[in-house]
Design a protein around this motif. Structure first.
Motif, PDB file in Angstrom:
ATOM      1  N   ARG A  90       0.860  -1.198   0.000  1.00  0.00           N
ATOM      2  CA  ARG A  90       0.000   0.000   0.000  1.00  0.00           C
ATOM      3  C   ARG A  90       0.894   1.245   0.000  1.00  0.00           C
ATOM      4  NH1 ARG A  90      -1.881  -4.434   1.556  1.00  0.00           N
ATOM      5  NH2 ARG A  90      -4.119  -4.782   1.840  1.00  0.00           N
ATOM      6  N   VAL A  91       0.318   2.355  -0.483  1.00  0.00           N
ATOM      7  CA  VAL A  91       1.103   3.594  -0.612  1.00  0.00           C
ATOM      8  C   VAL A  91       0.505   4.685   0.280  1.00  0.00           C
ATOM      9  CG1 VAL A  91       1.899   5.387  -2.213  1.00  0.00           C
ATOM     10  CG2 VAL A  91       1.746   3.002  -2.977  1.00  0.00           C
ATOM     11  N   VAL A  92       1.374   5.270   1.086  1.00  0.00           N
ATOM     12  CA  VAL A  92       0.970   6.366   1.978  1.00  0.00           C
ATOM     13  C   VAL A  92       1.662   7.640   1.500  1.00  0.00           C
ATOM     14  CG1 VAL A  92       1.072   7.260   4.353  1.00  0.00           C
ATOM     15  CG2 VAL A  92       0.699   4.801   3.947  1.00  0.00           C
ATOM     16  N   VAL A  93       0.898   8.712   1.303  1.00  0.00           N
ATOM     17  CA  VAL A  93       1.497   9.994   0.906  1.00  0.00           C
ATOM     18  C   VAL A  93       1.270  11.033   2.000  1.00  0.00           C
ATOM     19  CG1 VAL A  93       1.410  11.915  -0.741  1.00  0.00           C
ATOM     20  CG2 VAL A  93       1.307   9.573  -1.579  1.00  0.00           C
ATOM     21  N   ASN A  94       2.360  11.642   2.425  1.00  0.00           N
ATOM     22  CA  ASN A  94       2.318  12.741   3.395  1.00  0.00           C
ATOM     23  C   ASN A  94       2.143  14.049   2.651  1.00  0.00           C
ATOM     24  OD1 ASN A  94       2.579  12.011   6.068  1.00  0.00           O
ATOM     25  ND2 ASN A  94       4.799  11.803   5.962  1.00  0.00           N
ATOM     26  N   LEU A  95       1.037  14.722   2.883  1.00  0.00           N
ATOM     27  CA  LEU A  95       0.760  16.019   2.227  1.00  0.00           C
ATOM     28  C   LEU A  95       0.771  17.103   3.289  1.00  0.00           C
ATOM     29  CD1 LEU A  95      -2.472  15.573   0.082  1.00  0.00           C
ATOM     30  CD2 LEU A  95      -0.391  16.661  -0.664  1.00  0.00           C
ATOM     31  N   PHE A  96       1.939  17.662   3.554  1.00  0.00           N
ATOM     32  CA  PHE A  96       2.037  18.652   4.633  1.00  0.00           C
ATOM     33  C   PHE A  96       2.220  20.045   4.046  1.00  0.00           C
ATOM     34  CE2 PHE A  96       2.514  16.589   8.906  1.00  0.00           C
ATOM     35  CZ  PHE A  96       2.065  15.343   8.503  1.00  0.00           C
ATOM     36  N   PHE A  97       1.210  20.885   4.244  1.00  0.00           N
ATOM     37  CA  PHE A  97       1.266  22.261   3.753  1.00  0.00           C
ATOM     38  C   PHE A  97       1.718  23.219   4.864  1.00  0.00           C
ATOM     39  CE2 PHE A  97      -1.904  19.982   1.285  1.00  0.00           C
ATOM     40  CZ  PHE A  97      -1.557  20.306  -0.017  1.00  0.00           C
ATOM     41  N   VAL A 112       6.153   4.866   1.331  1.00  0.00           N
ATOM     42  CA  VAL A 112       5.807   6.216   1.801  1.00  0.00           C
ATOM     43  C   VAL A 112       6.436   7.275   0.916  1.00  0.00           C
ATOM     44  CG1 VAL A 112       5.722   7.745   3.808  1.00  0.00           C
ATOM     45  CG2 VAL A 112       5.933   5.285   4.141  1.00  0.00           C
ATOM     46  N   VAL A 113       5.631   8.268   0.564  1.00  0.00           N
ATOM     47  CA  VAL A 113       6.136   9.385  -0.250  1.00  0.00           C
ATOM     48  C   VAL A 113       5.862  10.684   0.501  1.00  0.00           C
ATOM     49  CG1 VAL A 113       5.889  10.644  -2.425  1.00  0.00           C
ATOM     50  CG2 VAL A 113       5.621   8.159  -2.393  1.00  0.00           C
ATOM     51  N   ASP A 114       6.866  11.534   0.547  1.00  0.00           N
ATOM     52  CA  ASP A 114       6.699  12.842   1.177  1.00  0.00           C
ATOM     53  C   ASP A 114       6.456  13.885   0.102  1.00  0.00           C
ATOM     54  OD1 ASP A 114       6.591  13.626   3.774  1.00  0.00           O
ATOM     55  OD2 ASP A 114       8.697  13.153   4.166  1.00  0.00           O
ATOM     56  N   PHE A 115       5.336  14.589   0.193  1.00  0.00           N
ATOM     57  CA  PHE A 115       5.000  15.604  -0.800  1.00  0.00           C
ATOM     58  C   PHE A 115       5.341  16.959  -0.201  1.00  0.00           C
ATOM     59  CE2 PHE A 115       1.889  18.779  -2.074  1.00  0.00           C
ATOM     60  CZ  PHE A 115       1.813  18.639  -3.450  1.00  0.00           C
ATOM     61  N   SER A 116       6.215  17.701  -0.853  1.00  0.00           N
ATOM     62  CA  SER A 116       6.573  19.004  -0.326  1.00  0.00           C
ATOM     63  C   SER A 116       5.691  20.065  -0.971  1.00  0.00           C
ATOM     64  CB  SER A 116       8.042  19.286  -0.597  1.00  0.00           C
ATOM     65  OG  SER A 116       8.294  20.628  -0.292  1.00  0.00           O
ATOM     66  N   MET A 163      -1.977   8.268  -9.054  1.00  0.00           N
ATOM     67  CA  MET A 163      -0.766   7.436  -9.094  1.00  0.00           C
ATOM     68  C   MET A 163      -0.927   6.180  -8.239  1.00  0.00           C
ATOM     69  SD  MET A 163       2.158  10.353  -8.962  1.00  0.00           S
ATOM     70  CE  MET A 163       1.714  12.020  -9.438  1.00  0.00           C
ATOM     71  N   GLY A 164      -2.107   5.981  -7.671  1.00  0.00           N
ATOM     72  CA  GLY A 164      -2.350   4.747  -6.924  1.00  0.00           C
ATOM     73  C   GLY A 164      -2.038   4.866  -5.445  1.00  0.00           C
ATOM     74  N   VAL A 165      -2.602   5.896  -4.812  1.00  0.00           N
ATOM     75  CA  VAL A 165      -2.342   6.124  -3.388  1.00  0.00           C
ATOM     76  C   VAL A 165      -3.447   5.491  -2.544  1.00  0.00           C
ATOM     77  CG1 VAL A 165      -2.205   7.955  -1.644  1.00  0.00           C
ATOM     78  CG2 VAL A 165      -1.088   8.242  -3.853  1.00  0.00           C
ATOM     79  N   ASP A 166      -3.068   4.918  -1.397  1.00  0.00           N
ATOM     80  CA  ASP A 166      -4.058   4.316  -0.497  1.00  0.00           C
ATOM     81  C   ASP A 166      -4.444   5.224   0.669  1.00  0.00           C
ATOM     82  OD1 ASP A 166      -4.276   1.405  -1.528  1.00  0.00           O
ATOM     83  OD2 ASP A 166      -2.133   1.820  -1.509  1.00  0.00           O
ATOM     84  N   LEU A 167      -3.441   5.928   1.202  1.00  0.00           N
ATOM     85  CA  LEU A 167      -3.731   6.816   2.346  1.00  0.00           C
ATOM     86  C   LEU A 167      -3.058   8.164   2.155  1.00  0.00           C
ATOM     87  CD1 LEU A 167      -3.019   3.844   4.330  1.00  0.00           C
ATOM     88  CD2 LEU A 167      -4.380   5.399   5.685  1.00  0.00           C
ATOM     89  N   LEU A 168      -3.817   9.224   2.364  1.00  0.00           N
ATOM     90  CA  LEU A 168      -3.259  10.585   2.323  1.00  0.00           C
ATOM     91  C   LEU A 168      -3.251  11.145   3.744  1.00  0.00           C
ATOM     92  CD1 LEU A 168      -5.053  12.434  -0.635  1.00  0.00           C
ATOM     93  CD2 LEU A 168      -2.609  11.984  -0.442  1.00  0.00           C
TER      94      LEU A 168
END
Ligand code: ASP
Length: 331
Positions: free
Chosen positions: A68-75, A96-100, A122-127
């Motif tokens: 599964r893919v987790v993306v961190n979206l921190f603004f 895990v992907v960190d989104f800047s 892109m196939g993300v499971d959790l934001l």
């Protein structure tokens, strides 16, 4: 709950046990503790207990979210929460992907809706979303099919912080019901205060908001809290004191004469600690401004649970991601 055995099985059994008692985790998203029932909060805490010992092993991983893919979206800035979500997701074997946000196409004028829909494509499971505007995680949740977890939205809520605080109180004090909890400082601008309040009241604690009138508005009484403006008069009654940072990034006008004055009246100094119960549990969500809301000797002292909170954050975030993903896959 025993701490031996396979944590994923234990997490599943915690979920199954509560299902037998008709508590099912139905939520794909975790947006606010205000939305949850007492049983749902207890289910997260019990599931977190099952995950706790993963962090103490030499190989700190279980396969619960493998593939599964987790993306961190921190603004908005973050130290503890962002790292904690990354480690928690990695311990569940997720990618895990960190989104800047600063280097994203948002700065080129793309809307947040388009940004998250593109990321999801892109196939993300959790934001995992942090944003300075209250309600942004809710907006995102309405626009994507994957799970969304609120990692702090403006001054609204910070549900995983509230959960890890409550988890730590339960771990140390053995209960939440009947606990006298003080939340001290910049209550008006704190999402941590609101998440603690909702969660603690649902589990039967008594919550007192302590601070100057400018930072502790009467409106909190309507939400079920007690209000106190003289810390020294009430400090001796508390089992737990949760100190808050002054949220300068959200304060535009003068709310107290000076930081020194604020600290003298509401800071947790070694002197003031002498009035508190000897076994009072001292907490802080971080980042601490030592010498303002709390003396260094108190932050590092025997009553302080500050680092324990950080450690517990991992198990709590593992539990939240695990439960939300299970609900999404079951639906
Ligand atoms: N880290 C917490 C939050 O993001 C508390 C703070 O920043 O003072 O709300």
């Amino acid at each position: 709950m025993s701490t031996t055995g396979d944590p994923v099985q234990k997490a599943k059994s915690a979920a199954a046990a509560s299902e037998r008692e008709s508590v099912v985790w139905p939520h794909r998203h975790l947006l606010a503790l205000e939305d949850l029932t007492a049983d749902e909060i207890r289910l997260i805490l019990d599931t977190a207990e099952a995950f706790e010992d993963v962090s103490t092993r030499s190989v700190k991983k279980v396969p619960a979210l493998r593939g599964r893919v987790v993306v961190n979206l921190f603004f908005e800035d973050s130290t503890r929460t962002k790292t904690s979500f990354v480690l928690a997701a990695q311990r569940l074997s997720a990618d895990v992907v960190d989104f800047s946000a600063k280097s994203s196409s948002l700065s080129k004028g793309e809307s947040i809706r388009d940004t998250v829909r593109n990321i999801e494509a892109m196939g993300v499971d959790l934001l995992i979303v942090r944003h300075h505007v209250a309600g942004t995680p809710h907006l995102i949740a309405r626009n994507v099919g994957c799970c969304v977890i609120n990692a702090g939205d403006g001054r609204h809520e910070h549900p995983t912080q509230g959960l890890l605080d409550i988890y730590t109180m339960r771990q140390v004090k053995g209960r939440i019901e009947g606990l006298e909890v003080a939340i001290v400082g910049d209550v008006a601008n704190s999402r941590v205060a609101r998440s603690n309040l909702h969660g603690l009241l649902k589990l039967g604690a008594e919550v007192t908001m302590v601070g100057p009138t400018t930072l502790v508005p009467r409106a909190f009484e309507k939400m079920g809290a007690r209000i106190a403006h003289d810390f020294d008069r009430v400090i001796e009654q508390f089992d737990v004191i949760n100190m808050l940072r002054i949220q300068r990034e959200r304060i535009s006008s003068n709310v107290f004469p000076s930081l020194q004055e604020y600290s003298r009246l509401f800071g947790l100094s070694a002197q003031r600690m002498k009035r508190a119960k000897p076994d009072v549990l001292v907490m802080h969500p971080g980042p601490i401004n030592r010498g303002i809301e709390m003396a260094a000797s108190v932050a590092d002292g025997a009553n302080s649970a500050v680092l324990r909170q950080v450690t517990n954050g991992l198990a709590v975030r593992m539990a939240v991601m695990f439960l939300c993903k299970q609900a999404a896959e079951g639906s």
